[in-house]
Design an enzyme around this catalytic site. Structure first.
Site, PDB file in Angstrom:
ATOM      1  N   GLU A 182      -4.229  -9.040  -1.181  1.00 13.20           N
ATOM      2  CA  GLU A 182      -4.744  -8.918   0.194  1.00 13.20           C
ATOM      3  C   GLU A 182      -6.233  -8.614   0.204  1.00 13.20           C
ATOM      4  O   GLU A 182      -6.710  -7.787  -0.570  1.00 13.20           O
ATOM      5  CB  GLU A 182      -4.006  -7.805   0.959  1.00 13.20           C
ATOM      6  CG  GLU A 182      -4.346  -7.803   2.450  1.00 13.20           C
ATOM      7  CD  GLU A 182      -3.757  -6.603   3.189  1.00 13.20           C
ATOM      8  OE1 GLU A 182      -2.535  -6.364   3.076  1.00 13.20           O
ATOM      9  OE2 GLU A 182      -4.533  -5.899   3.865  1.00 13.20           O
TER      10      GLU A 182
ATOM     11  N   GLU B  52       0.798  -1.232   0.000  1.00  7.77           N
ATOM     12  CA  GLU B  52       0.000   0.000   0.000  1.00  7.77           C
ATOM     13  C   GLU B  52       0.832   1.284   0.000  1.00  7.77           C
ATOM     14  O   GLU B  52       0.840   2.035   0.984  1.00  7.77           O
ATOM     15  CB  GLU B  52      -1.008  -0.038   1.168  1.00  7.77           C
ATOM     16  CG  GLU B  52      -1.946  -1.237   1.006  1.00  7.77           C
ATOM     17  CD  GLU B  52      -3.139  -1.274   1.955  1.00  7.77           C
ATOM     18  OE1 GLU B  52      -3.221  -0.435   2.860  1.00  7.77           O
ATOM     19  OE2 GLU B  52      -3.994  -2.159   1.771  1.00  7.77           O
TER      20      GLU B  52
END
Ligand SMILES: *[C@@H]1O[C@H](CO)[C@@H](O)[C@H](O)[C@H]1NC(C)=O
Ligand SMILES: *[C@@H]1O[C@H](CO)[C@@H](O)[C@H](O)[C@H]1NC(C)=O
Ligand SMILES: *[C@@H]1O[C@H](CO)[C@@H](O)[C@H](O)[C@H]1NC(C)=O
Ligand SMILES: *[C@@H]1O[C@H](CO)[C@@H](O)[C@H](O)[C@H]1NC(C)=O
Ligand SMILES: *[C@@H]1O[C@H](CO)[C@@H](O)[C@H](O)[C@H]1NC(C)=O
Ligand SMILES: *[C@@H]1O[C@H](CO)[C@@H](O)[C@H](O)[C@H]1NC(C)=O
Length: 515
Positions: free
Chosen positions: A358, A253
């Site tokens: 994820e 991220e």
């Protein structure tokens, strides 16, 4: 324990065999969990395809079925069902890589909080041929929010040559032994992939693992080179334990550390700085190391950033030559339709694979943490996986392999749900409905299974994805998120009609040999 029941359906005789039964417990969240201990766990077992003209069906449902197996026969005539699902094997799409979960510090701690017998049961559930046969494991590089402390492998300030690079206790005594056991249980080599949350604080503009911060300097500079070498050192250290990595991501991220004062470990990149770091540092570093075959996935962040992020990185030939795929997360999917993100990216860059790196339930502030037995969350998983696969995605990785009943440990209290919830005080674990959602895909869609076309005789709210596997067998996965049962038939030109029915709120995997 096995029991055999004969069902008379409208359309013929079906033999239903129930594998070792789920020890169901209802916590009042819509459906049940299956309880396992050191000596008992319900298990799907090994799957043997029946002879020509026969099919297998596995169903899980809100009413408590968990991978209940039945066998039936194709028929020459239509069944009279209003809905016909036609398999179109000549329409070929992407090939599957596989499914899995993440060995976080928290997952490892929870697994190790069980007795060694219960640990074995749990690992077998995920990795063995009797279990759901996960092929992928994401391994965080150093700490993330699902850790109990903040650390990296190179916390000595100024250690640009990484002389003091050392794996943590969490690697050596927790994740690595569990990964080795998982590997030993697995019939095939596991595909591990690594993701880093933060660089060491001394390499960063903000001097901390958390918050808003990027690498100091510029791509091609000293800090960026050291950060690329850190990945190679990580791969070398795990190699010493016979754990080699199939792939890695360019970092978890990257927008978290770029845009906000993030509350846990993060390292900011824009698509431009990620592109340049790959082109100048990570790509050449990997290429000239002994890990040049390790697959590199960019992004590792929400798909709402696609296709823009991919365009910026992959339109640069210096960066693109080192990249193999695009990893993405499922958060914010509601505002990021799959066609304009995933399919659009696939059509722009068909040679780069798309891979879910994820996802988890219980992350939404309005619906937080563990919900034992939630069927809604099982449907969320199956819906998302089918949608991804129907938009060119090649695999899907769940988040923590196991959490405790609080949804942790997590040092910043970012508690979420998991497919397996451990209660170490009783030396048991609960397999959540989401575990079975994963199973309906991971158990059946072998590596290299190819998605093929399906068409419908009328509008349906069923969600369907179809595959041909390497042994020429067909797999159809069907999700019914509505309240009523619907009869349907599947037409396979080579065999005839498969009589089927999707119970309300159910996930169905159908499979048959086409030889
Ligand atoms: C484990 O679970 C099985 C099935 O529920 C049960 O029969 C057995 O007594 C349990 N073992 C222990 C040690 O609790
Ligand atoms: C199948 O369809 C044919 C032609 O419509 C019909 O003659 C035959 O009786 C049907 N067979 C069965 C088993 O229903
Ligand atoms: C780093 O490594 C050097 C030499 O290998 C050693 O002397 C030093 O104590 C280490 N520092 C830390 C903080 O581990
Ligand atoms: C790695 O595998 C090799 C060959 O199978 C074996 O000799 C060695 O002991 C293993 N090393 C570790 C650390 O497990
Ligand atoms: C960022 O968040 C931390 C922890 O919440 C806080 O202590 C710090 O002051 C914040 N920094 C900025 C620049 O807002
Ligand atoms: C699930 O059942 C509902 C109610 O009949 C229906 O609208 C939906 O199309 C069904 N999905 C399937 C399995 O056809």
């Amino acid at each position: 324990m096995r029991e055999t029941v004969i069902f008379i359906l409208l359309t013929g005789v079906i033999t239903m065999t129930r594998a070792d039964d789920c020890q169901a417990v209802n916590f009042g969240h819509g459906s049940v969990v299956c309880v396992c201990n050191a000596t008992f766990c319900d298990s799907v077992g090994r799957i043997v395809l029946p002879g020509p003209g026969q099919f297998l069906s596995y169903v899980s449902s809100k009413t408590g079925s968990r991978l209940v197996r039945s066998q039936g026969q194709f028929q020459k005539n239509g069944t009279g069902a209003a809905l016909r699902i036609t398999l179109n094997p000549s329409q070929k799409y992407q090939r599957i890589k596989g499914f899995g979960g993440a060995m976080t510090d928290a997952a490892a701690m929870n697994i190790q909080s069980l007795s060694s017998g219960a640990q074995d049961q749990l690992l077998r559930q995920y990795f063995s041929p009797d279990g759901i046969e996960y092929r992928f494991v994401r391994v965080p590089m150093a700490s993330c929010d699902f850790s109990t402390r903040l650390y990296t492998y190179a916390d000595t300030p100024g250690d640009y040559d990484l002389k003091n690079f050392t794996l943590a206790e969490e690697d050596v005594h927790m994740k690595i032994p569990l990964l080795q056991r998982a590997q030993a249980l697995s019939a095939k080599p596991l595909n591990l992939f690594a993701s880093a949350w933060s660089a060491p604080a001394w390499l960063k503009t903000n001097g901390a693992l958390t918050g808003k911060g990027t690498l100091k300097g510029k791509p091609g500079g000293r800090e960026h080179k050291t950060w690329a070498q850190y990945y190679i050192r990580f791969l070398e250290e795990y190699q010493k334990y016979n754990l080699s990595f199939w792939g890695l991501t360019s970092g978890n991220e990257p927008t978290a550390g770029e845009m906000t004062n993030y509350s846990f470990q993060a390292l900011g990149f824009t698509p431009e700085t990620q592109r340049d770091w790959i082109a100048l540092d990570l790509g050449p570093g990997l290429h000239s190391s002994s890990f040049s075959q390790t697959r590199l996935m960019i992004l590792d962040d929400n798909r709402i950033l696609l296709p823009h992020w991919a365009k910026v990185v992959l339109s640069d030939i210096q960066a693109a030559r080192y990249v193999h795929g695009i990893g993405f997360h499922w958060y914010l999917n509601k505002i990021a339709p799959a066609d304009i993100t995933l399919t659009a990216t696939h059509h722009l860059y068909p040679e780069y694979f798309l891979f879910g790196t994820e996802a988890c339930a219980g992350w939404d502030p309005l619906d937080r943490g563990v919900r034992l037995g939630s069927w809604d969350r099982a449907e969320d998983y199956a819906h998302d996986i089918i949608q991804d696969l129907n938009n060119y995605v090649t695999g899907w990785t769940d988040w923590n392999l196991a959490l405790n009943q609080d949804g942790g440990p997590n040092w910043v209290k970012n508690f979420v749900d998991s497919t397996i919830i451990v209660d170490s005080s009783k030396d048991i674990f609960y397999k959540q409905p989401t575990f079975y959602s994963m199973a309906h895909f991971s158990k059946f869609l072998w590596e290299e299974s190819q998605r093929v076309g399906v068409s419908f005789s009328q509008h349906t709210s069923l969600e369907v994805s179809a595959y041909i596997r390497s042994d020429a067998s067909a797999v159809l996965i069907i999700l019914n998120r509505s309240d009523e049962e619907v009869q349907f038939e599947v037409w396979d030109q080579t065999l005839g009609f498969l009589p089927g029915s999707a119970p309300p709120h159910s996930i169905l995997t159908l499979l048959w040999s086409r030889r």
